[in-house]
Scaffold this motif. Structure first.
Motif, mmCIF file in Angstrom:
data_model
loop_
_atom_site.group_PDB
_atom_site.id
_atom_site.type_symbol
_atom_site.label_atom_id
_atom_site.label_comp_id
_atom_site.label_asym_id
_atom_site.label_seq_id
_atom_site.Cartn_x
_atom_site.Cartn_y
_atom_site.Cartn_z
ATOM 1 N N GLN A 72 0.845 -1.185 0.000
ATOM 2 C CA GLN A 72 0.000 0.000 0.000
ATOM 3 C C GLN A 72 0.889 1.247 0.000
ATOM 4 O O GLN A 72 2.049 1.206 0.417
ATOM 5 C CB GLN A 72 -0.916 0.008 1.230
ATOM 6 C CG GLN A 72 -1.865 -1.181 1.289
ATOM 7 C CD GLN A 72 -2.750 -1.148 2.519
ATOM 8 O OE1 GLN A 72 -3.464 -0.185 2.763
ATOM 9 N NE2 GLN A 72 -2.698 -2.207 3.321
ATOM 10 N N ASP A 73 0.316 2.366 -0.416
ATOM 11 C CA ASP A 73 1.071 3.593 -0.632
ATOM 12 C C ASP A 73 1.839 4.064 0.594
ATOM 13 O O ASP A 73 2.929 4.621 0.488
ATOM 14 C CB ASP A 73 0.104 4.692 -1.094
ATOM 15 C CG ASP A 73 0.778 6.041 -1.241
ATOM 16 O OD1 ASP A 73 0.643 6.881 -0.324
ATOM 17 O OD2 ASP A 73 1.448 6.252 -2.269
ATOM 18 N N TRP A 74 1.302 3.830 1.790
ATOM 19 C CA TRP A 74 1.941 4.333 3.000
ATOM 20 C C TRP A 74 3.165 3.517 3.416
ATOM 21 O O TRP A 74 3.944 3.944 4.279
ATOM 22 C CB TRP A 74 0.950 4.386 4.161
ATOM 23 C CG TRP A 74 0.300 3.071 4.511
ATOM 24 C CD1 TRP A 74 -0.876 2.589 4.029
ATOM 25 C CD2 TRP A 74 0.799 2.068 5.416
ATOM 26 N NE1 TRP A 74 -1.159 1.353 4.577
ATOM 27 C CE2 TRP A 74 -0.147 1.010 5.431
ATOM 28 C CE3 TRP A 74 1.927 1.968 6.213
ATOM 29 C CZ2 TRP A 74 0.036 -0.138 6.210
ATOM 30 C CZ3 TRP A 74 2.111 0.827 7.002
ATOM 31 C CH2 TRP A 74 1.166 -0.202 6.992
ATOM 32 N N MET A 75 3.372 2.365 2.804
ATOM 33 C CA MET A 75 4.477 1.489 3.181
ATOM 34 C C MET A 75 5.785 1.988 2.570
ATOM 35 O O MET A 75 5.933 2.023 1.351
ATOM 36 C CB MET A 75 4.200 0.058 2.723
ATOM 37 C CG MET A 75 2.988 -0.561 3.369
ATOM 38 S SD MET A 75 2.663 -2.231 2.728
ATOM 39 C CE MET A 75 1.217 -2.686 3.675
ATOM 40 N N ILE A 76 6.724 2.360 3.426
ATOM 41 C CA ILE A 76 7.995 2.880 2.931
ATOM 42 C C ILE A 76 9.206 2.179 3.547
ATOM 43 O O ILE A 76 10.340 2.397 3.113
ATOM 44 C CB ILE A 76 8.117 4.390 3.197
ATOM 45 C CG1 ILE A 76 7.942 4.690 4.690
ATOM 46 C CG2 ILE A 76 7.096 5.162 2.358
ATOM 47 C CD1 ILE A 76 8.230 6.133 5.070
ATOM 48 N N ALA A 77 8.969 1.339 4.553
ATOM 49 C CA ALA A 77 10.078 0.654 5.210
ATOM 50 C C ALA A 77 9.563 -0.609 5.884
ATOM 51 O O ALA A 77 8.401 -0.685 6.286
ATOM 52 C CB ALA A 77 10.741 1.566 6.248
ATOM 53 N N ASP A 78 10.451 -1.602 6.022
ATOM 54 C CA ASP A 78 10.054 -2.859 6.656
ATOM 55 C C ASP A 78 11.288 -3.636 7.084
ATOM 56 O O ASP A 78 12.426 -3.292 6.713
ATOM 57 C CB ASP A 78 9.229 -3.710 5.680
ATOM 58 C CG ASP A 78 10.085 -4.285 4.571
ATOM 59 O OD1 ASP A 78 10.469 -5.471 4.652
ATOM 60 O OD2 ASP A 78 10.395 -3.546 3.610
ATOM 61 N N THR A 79 11.042 -4.693 7.865
ATOM 62 C CA THR A 79 12.109 -5.613 8.267
ATOM 63 C C THR A 79 11.685 -7.053 7.977
ATOM 64 O O THR A 79 12.065 -7.978 8.689
ATOM 65 C CB THR A 79 12.431 -5.457 9.776
ATOM 66 O OG1 THR A 79 11.225 -5.681 10.528
ATOM 67 C CG2 THR A 79 12.968 -4.075 10.080
ATOM 68 N N MET A 91 12.030 9.297 -2.726
ATOM 69 C CA MET A 91 10.972 8.376 -3.142
ATOM 70 C C MET A 91 9.818 8.386 -2.135
ATOM 71 O O MET A 91 8.649 8.295 -2.523
ATOM 72 C CB MET A 91 11.532 6.953 -3.296
ATOM 73 C CG MET A 91 12.487 6.782 -4.467
ATOM 74 S SD MET A 91 11.697 7.064 -6.079
ATOM 75 C CE MET A 91 12.401 8.681 -6.489
ATOM 76 N N CYS A 92 10.137 8.505 -0.851
ATOM 77 C CA CYS A 92 9.073 8.633 0.160
ATOM 78 C C CYS A 92 8.203 9.853 -0.152
ATOM 79 O O CYS A 92 6.977 9.803 -0.034
ATOM 80 C CB CYS A 92 9.674 8.795 1.556
ATOM 81 S SG CYS A 92 10.506 7.335 2.212
ATOM 82 N N ALA A 97 1.139 9.366 0.975
ATOM 83 C CA ALA A 97 1.112 9.357 2.442
ATOM 84 C C ALA A 97 2.283 10.117 3.071
ATOM 85 O O ALA A 97 2.180 10.572 4.208
ATOM 86 C CB ALA A 97 1.100 7.918 2.951
ATOM 87 N N HIS A 98 3.396 10.252 2.342
ATOM 88 C CA HIS A 98 4.605 10.824 2.946
ATOM 89 C C HIS A 98 5.195 11.954 2.104
ATOM 90 O O HIS A 98 6.397 12.214 2.175
ATOM 91 C CB HIS A 98 5.651 9.726 3.144
ATOM 92 C CG HIS A 98 5.184 8.571 3.964
ATOM 93 N ND1 HIS A 98 5.060 8.623 5.332
ATOM 94 C CD2 HIS A 98 4.768 7.330 3.595
ATOM 95 C CE1 HIS A 98 4.607 7.464 5.780
ATOM 96 N NE2 HIS A 98 4.410 6.663 4.755
ATOM 97 N N LYS A 99 4.366 12.646 1.346
ATOM 98 C CA LYS A 99 4.875 13.653 0.416
ATOM 99 C C LYS A 99 5.542 14.831 1.111
ATOM 100 O O LYS A 99 6.352 15.542 0.508
ATOM 101 C CB LYS A 99 3.743 14.142 -0.496
ATOM 102 C CG LYS A 99 2.567 14.769 0.224
ATOM 103 C CD LYS A 99 1.452 15.104 -0.765
ATOM 104 C CE LYS A 99 0.223 15.674 -0.071
ATOM 105 N NZ LYS A 99 -0.866 15.957 -1.049
ATOM 106 N N ASN A 100 5.235 15.060 2.385
ATOM 107 C CA ASN A 100 5.837 16.172 3.124
ATOM 108 C C ASN A 100 6.882 15.703 4.134
ATOM 109 O O ASN A 100 7.246 16.451 5.048
ATOM 110 C CB ASN A 100 4.747 16.963 3.852
ATOM 111 C CG ASN A 100 3.770 17.611 2.891
ATOM 112 O OD1 ASN A 100 4.172 18.177 1.871
ATOM 113 N ND2 ASN A 100 2.485 17.519 3.201
ATOM 114 N N MET A 101 7.381 14.489 3.972
ATOM 115 C CA MET A 101 8.322 13.930 4.943
ATOM 116 C C MET A 101 9.608 14.749 5.000
ATOM 117 O O MET A 101 10.187 15.126 3.987
ATOM 118 C CB MET A 101 8.639 12.475 4.605
ATOM 119 C CG MET A 101 9.705 11.851 5.503
ATOM 120 S SD MET A 101 9.887 10.070 5.271
ATOM 121 C CE MET A 101 8.523 9.487 6.302
#
Length: 218
Positions: A72-79, A91-92, A97-101
């Motif tokens: 899903q769009d909000w997923m940007i990191a995982d283990t 890219m985030c 979901a993270h356009k202003n990160m």
């Protein structure tokens, strides 16, 4: 390409626009915070050197994630594979979901995933306990979520976490209560013995619901 340190390996490509800054942020975040987080879990070292893989292509990251969960769009990191996988900051910022990160928020995402790495080093079993993993990761990484009324059931919290509305805010609030009101040894007991946590989740949930009616969590 790879960047090596005594504790981890960073793998990346040259496609990302802010590669140097991203690596500097990751290295700084870990150097400053990793000992404190490892000490929380009673870890002196890892069984093997961990790898941090920076994805500079959203489609490639989505393909990686699809091996474990519906992307899903909000997923940007995982283990999911035992290492830290993360999109580069630029890219985030291309996700909805993270356009202003910011770099500060990106740093906390790295630390969030590092908490997961530490917890999985002790016990990788997260069945029915995903909420607890996120409760610790959000709080120990320094992330802050909005206050929320906790109206969910134990079943939704334990077995349908990723479809639960406000899930990260809920578990941040529960985790904050646990860290402020439970003994450290009790929390580590839940890390080591997730079955015990599962048996006591209902009691924890009801305690936090009652407490949150009396005051607002900051």
């Amino acid at each position: 390409m790879k960047f090596f340190s005594d504790d981890f390996i960073i793998t990346y490509t040259t496609e990302t626009q802010n590669l140097v800054e991203v690596i500097e942020v990751i290295v700084e975040a870990l150097i400053v915070n990793m000992k404190k987080i490892m000490d929380f879990f009673g870890l002196k070292e890892f069984n093997n050197k961990k790898e941090i893989i920076i994805y500079s292509n959203i489609d490639k990251y989505a393909k990686h994630m699809s091996k474990y969960i519906l992307y899903q769009d909000w997923m940007i990191a995982d283990t999911s594979d035992g290492n830290i996988n993360i999109l580069s900051l630029d890219m985030c910022q291309k996700t909805n979901a993270h356009k202003n990160m910011s770099y500060e928020e990106y740093k906390k995402v790295i630390l969030h995933e590092f908490v997961h790495i530490c917890q999985s080093e002790i016990n990788p079993n997260s069945d029915g306990c995903e909420w607890f993993w996120e409760a610790l990761a959000t709080n120990l990484s320094g992330q802050i979520f909005y206050d929320i009324n906790i109206n969910c059931t134990k079943e939704a919290l334990m077995y349908d976490y990723y479809n639960l509305a406000g899930n990260y805010a809920i578990t941040y609030k529960i985790g904050k209560y646990m860290l402020e009101n439970m003994k450290h040894d009790k929390i580590l007991e839940y890390v080591r013995i997730p079955e015990r946590l599962c048996n006591e989740t209902e009691a924890i949930l009801q305690t936090v619901k009652t407490a949150s009616k009396k005051f607002r969590f900051k």
